[in-house]
Design a protein around this motif. Structure first.
Motif, PDB file in Angstrom:
ATOM      1  N   LEU A 162     -22.947  51.764 -25.403  1.00 17.13           N
ATOM      2  CA  LEU A 162     -24.391  51.879 -25.193  1.00 17.13           C
ATOM      3  C   LEU A 162     -24.833  51.027 -24.009  1.00 17.13           C
ATOM      4  O   LEU A 162     -25.698  51.431 -23.224  1.00 17.13           O
ATOM      5  CB  LEU A 162     -25.162  51.495 -26.461  1.00 17.13           C
ATOM      6  CG  LEU A 162     -25.007  52.470 -27.646  1.00 17.13           C
ATOM      7  CD1 LEU A 162     -25.781  51.967 -28.864  1.00 17.13           C
ATOM      8  CD2 LEU A 162     -25.474  53.882 -27.275  1.00 17.13           C
ATOM      9  N   GLU A 163     -24.224  49.860 -23.870  1.00 13.48           N
ATOM     10  CA  GLU A 163     -24.605  49.010 -22.743  1.00 13.48           C
ATOM     11  C   GLU A 163     -24.185  49.661 -21.422  1.00 13.48           C
ATOM     12  O   GLU A 163     -24.952  49.700 -20.458  1.00 13.48           O
ATOM     13  CB  GLU A 163     -23.999  47.616 -22.884  1.00 13.48           C
ATOM     14  CG  GLU A 163     -24.696  46.655 -21.937  1.00 13.48           C
ATOM     15  CD  GLU A 163     -24.071  45.285 -21.875  1.00 13.48           C
ATOM     16  OE1 GLU A 163     -23.205  44.982 -22.718  1.00 13.48           O
ATOM     17  OE2 GLU A 163     -24.448  44.540 -20.941  1.00 13.48           O
ATOM     18  N   SER A 190     -26.446  52.507 -20.507  1.00  8.16           N
ATOM     19  CA  SER A 190     -27.812  52.144 -20.137  1.00  8.16           C
ATOM     20  C   SER A 190     -27.942  51.948 -18.619  1.00  8.16           C
ATOM     21  O   SER A 190     -29.036  52.003 -18.075  1.00  8.16           O
ATOM     22  CB  SER A 190     -28.253  50.884 -20.884  1.00  8.16           C
ATOM     23  OG  SER A 190     -27.610  49.746 -20.339  1.00  8.16           O
ATOM     24  N   HIS A 191     -26.832  51.711 -17.931  1.00 12.44           N
ATOM     25  CA  HIS A 191     -26.895  51.477 -16.484  1.00 12.44           C
ATOM     26  C   HIS A 191     -26.726  52.753 -15.644  1.00 12.44           C
ATOM     27  O   HIS A 191     -27.036  52.762 -14.461  1.00 12.44           O
ATOM     28  CB  HIS A 191     -25.791  50.497 -16.065  1.00 12.44           C
ATOM     29  CG  HIS A 191     -25.976  49.139 -16.679  1.00 12.44           C
ATOM     30  ND1 HIS A 191     -27.000  48.303 -16.323  1.00 12.44           N
ATOM     31  CD2 HIS A 191     -25.267  48.485 -17.636  1.00 12.44           C
ATOM     32  CE1 HIS A 191     -26.907  47.183 -17.031  1.00 12.44           C
ATOM     33  NE2 HIS A 191     -25.877  47.267 -17.837  1.00 12.44           N
ATOM     34  N   LYS A 201     -21.381  48.907 -29.035  1.00 15.30           N
ATOM     35  CA  LYS A 201     -22.181  48.062 -28.135  1.00 15.30           C
ATOM     36  C   LYS A 201     -21.738  48.237 -26.683  1.00 15.30           C
ATOM     37  O   LYS A 201     -22.571  48.320 -25.787  1.00 15.30           O
ATOM     38  CB  LYS A 201     -22.048  46.595 -28.541  1.00 15.30           C
ATOM     39  CG  LYS A 201     -22.791  46.309 -29.825  1.00 15.30           C
ATOM     40  CD  LYS A 201     -22.774  44.834 -30.137  1.00 15.30           C
ATOM     41  CE  LYS A 201     -23.979  44.515 -30.992  1.00 15.30           C
ATOM     42  NZ  LYS A 201     -24.499  43.214 -30.844  1.00 15.30           N
ATOM     43  N   THR A 202     -20.443  48.273 -26.470  1.00 14.01           N
ATOM     44  CA  THR A 202     -19.935  48.415 -25.099  1.00 14.01           C
ATOM     45  C   THR A 202     -20.378  49.745 -24.497  1.00 14.01           C
ATOM     46  O   THR A 202     -20.817  49.806 -23.346  1.00 14.01           O
ATOM     47  CB  THR A 202     -18.388  48.305 -25.091  1.00 14.01           C
ATOM     48  OG1 THR A 202     -18.033  47.086 -25.729  1.00 14.01           O
ATOM     49  CG2 THR A 202     -17.822  48.341 -23.693  1.00 14.01           C
ATOM     50  N   SER A 230     -14.544  49.228 -18.908  1.00 12.28           N
ATOM     51  CA  SER A 230     -15.091  49.262 -20.276  1.00 12.28           C
ATOM     52  C   SER A 230     -14.410  50.332 -21.123  1.00 12.28           C
ATOM     53  O   SER A 230     -14.382  50.232 -22.355  1.00 12.28           O
ATOM     54  CB  SER A 230     -16.598  49.531 -20.236  1.00 12.28           C
ATOM     55  OG  SER A 230     -17.247  48.488 -19.559  1.00 12.28           O
TER      56      SER A 230
END
Ligand code: ARG
Length: 447
Positions: free
Chosen positions: A346-347, A350-351, A343-344, A306
């Protein structure tokens, strides 16, 4: 995405009588604006409301109009949130959609809102609000990740683990040192998000197309209403900041993703059979379609990859920005890159906390990967601290490397003797926690 049909395209706001608008050219220019503008639509509505208030304060919109526009904008925001209004190909972009909606609901009154502003400052302010919010969310996620890492550092503070340089065994280290490194690095990332947020905290609204307007807009009040620290003063500088601001935000996100990549690298390496230091939770590994024995760390690998998305977005923005003064439509390209990067990131973030919390550490494997020669550096430093010049102590330690004896006790002594601040014996975990807490923000999607 599908091209808009010829019938569905409304006449643009700026259409000149008699001019033919080529639909293919129109969709090339609008690109995916209506999809991207969904991300900034609520900010655009909020900023439009503030602009209407500004017009009202100087008597260019009366109180009744002000109230009805305010209410219509509120309805539009609600309808957008509950899905009864979709920003789609009926509109050229989100800005146009707002104005069309107001005209449809309020007739003539709706036509008054665009006095004294341009889509250039309209998009700039909405994007600025979007970026401030994204940085807040990113800072929050970084502190959560840092806390998860710190927790493991506390639990396994003195658990021995090899320290590597060049991927070669170097000195005995600890799980505490390894995990606290991520705690501190992610705290630094959160700090950078907060610094960048402060750096971009100036309001572009009221600069219009990039040259100001001939009405006495009270820009400071608008900035205040929208939660900005101050206005961005010069209208040309404001336009020149578009893209440059985005670049700084994406560069900040890259810093976070670089740390994410380092963590992902470590986890994929340490979960390999050769190392066996870490086992990732079942939810984060996948099987192979052909090899029944496989357990692949795909999650870690895709987190690592990412980072490339962010670097690509950063480069896209850089390339789009070879521009003269003034607004140029090239800048529209920077919007997609920014949103993709946000978006990339934050996603991905989140993990991380859960992935860290759920991994299993095989401390026995870590301990057994420490060998006797790894004590040589301690030996050299120890002798040198009794008065022998370091270079001589180094030579002596090199000569007697095969005599070094490795026991649980000698490893433990090595770790506990590393008392320089931040090192294994003194990880300063409370101070790191303090740094994390200092950077804590509430995520929220409001400013
Ligand atoms: N979609 C456009 C952008 O992102 C909005 C501004 C349009 N301004 C203009 N002068 N055509 O830049």
């Amino acid at each position: 995405m599908t091209s808009p049909s010829i019938e569905s395209k409304p006449t643009p706001l700026w259409a000149k009588p008699g001019a033919i608008i080529e639909n293919d050219a129109m969709s090339f220019m609008s690109r995916d604006d209506v999809v991207l503008d969904r991300e900034i639509f609520l900010f655009d509505i909020q900023a439009t409301t503030a602009h209407v208030h500004a017009l009202n304060r100087i008597g260019l919109i009366n109180d009744a109009e002000n109230t009805s526009i305010e209410a219509a904008l509120r309805d539009l925001a609600d309808a957008f949130r509950d899905g009864s209004f979709t920003l789609d190909q009926r509109y050229e972009d989100g800005h146009t959609a707002i104005e069309s909606y107001l005209y449809e609901k309020l007739g003539e009154t709706g036509k008054r809102v665009h006095l004294g502003r341009s889509r250039n400052d309209q998009v700039a302010v909405a994007l600025r609000m979007y970026m401030k919010t994204a940085l807040k969310q990113a800072a929050h996620a970084c502190t959560q990740t840092a806390m998860a890492a710190l927790e493991i550092a506390r639990t396994h503070e003195f658990a021995p683990m090899p320290g590597y340089t060049h991927l070669q065994r170097a000195v005995p280290s600890s799980v505490g040192m390894w995990m606290a490194s991520f705690a501190e690095s992610f705290a630094e990332c959160a700090q950078l998000c907060n610094l960048t947020r402060t750096w971009i905290d100036t309001c572009p609204l009221g600069t219009a197309a990039g040259y100001g307007v001939n009405i006495p807009l009270q820009r400071q009040q608008v900035a205040q209403e929208l939660g900005f620290a101050e206005i961005q003063i010069n209208p040309m500088a404001t336009q020149a900041a578009r893209g440059r601001t985005e670049h700084q935000v994406v560069a900040t996100l890259w810093q976070i993703m670089q740390e994410t990549r380092r963590l992902a690298w470590d986890l994929s390496l340490f979960s390999s059979q050769e190392f066996g230091f870490v086992e990732l939770a079942p939810g984060y590994v996948t099987g192979s379609s052909i090899m029944p024995n496989k357990k692949n760390p795909d999650m870690a690998e895709l987190l690592r990859a990412s980072t490339a998305v962010i670097a690509g977005a950063m480069s896209e923005i850089q390339q789009a920005m070879s521009l003269p003064s003034g607004y140029q439509r090239d800048l529209q390209i920077t919007k997609g890159a920014l949103i993709r990067a946000v978006k990339t990131t934050l996603e991905a973030l989140s993990h991380l906390p859960r992935m860290i919390q759920t991994m299993t550490l095989n401390t026995e494997r870590m301990r057994s990967a420490i060998d006797a020669p790894m004590l040589a550096t301690d030996r050299a430093v120890q002798s040198a601290s009794t008065g022998i010049p370091f270079r001589d102590a180094y030579a002596q330690a090199a000569q007697s490397i095969n005599e070094l004896e490795l026991t649980d006790q000698s490893i433990s002594e090595s770790i506990h003797a590393r008392t320089s601040p931040g090192a294994c014996a003194d990880l300063m975990l409370d101070q790191i926690e303090q740094r994390i807490r200092t950077q804590s923000t509430q995520p929220g999607n409001q400013l």
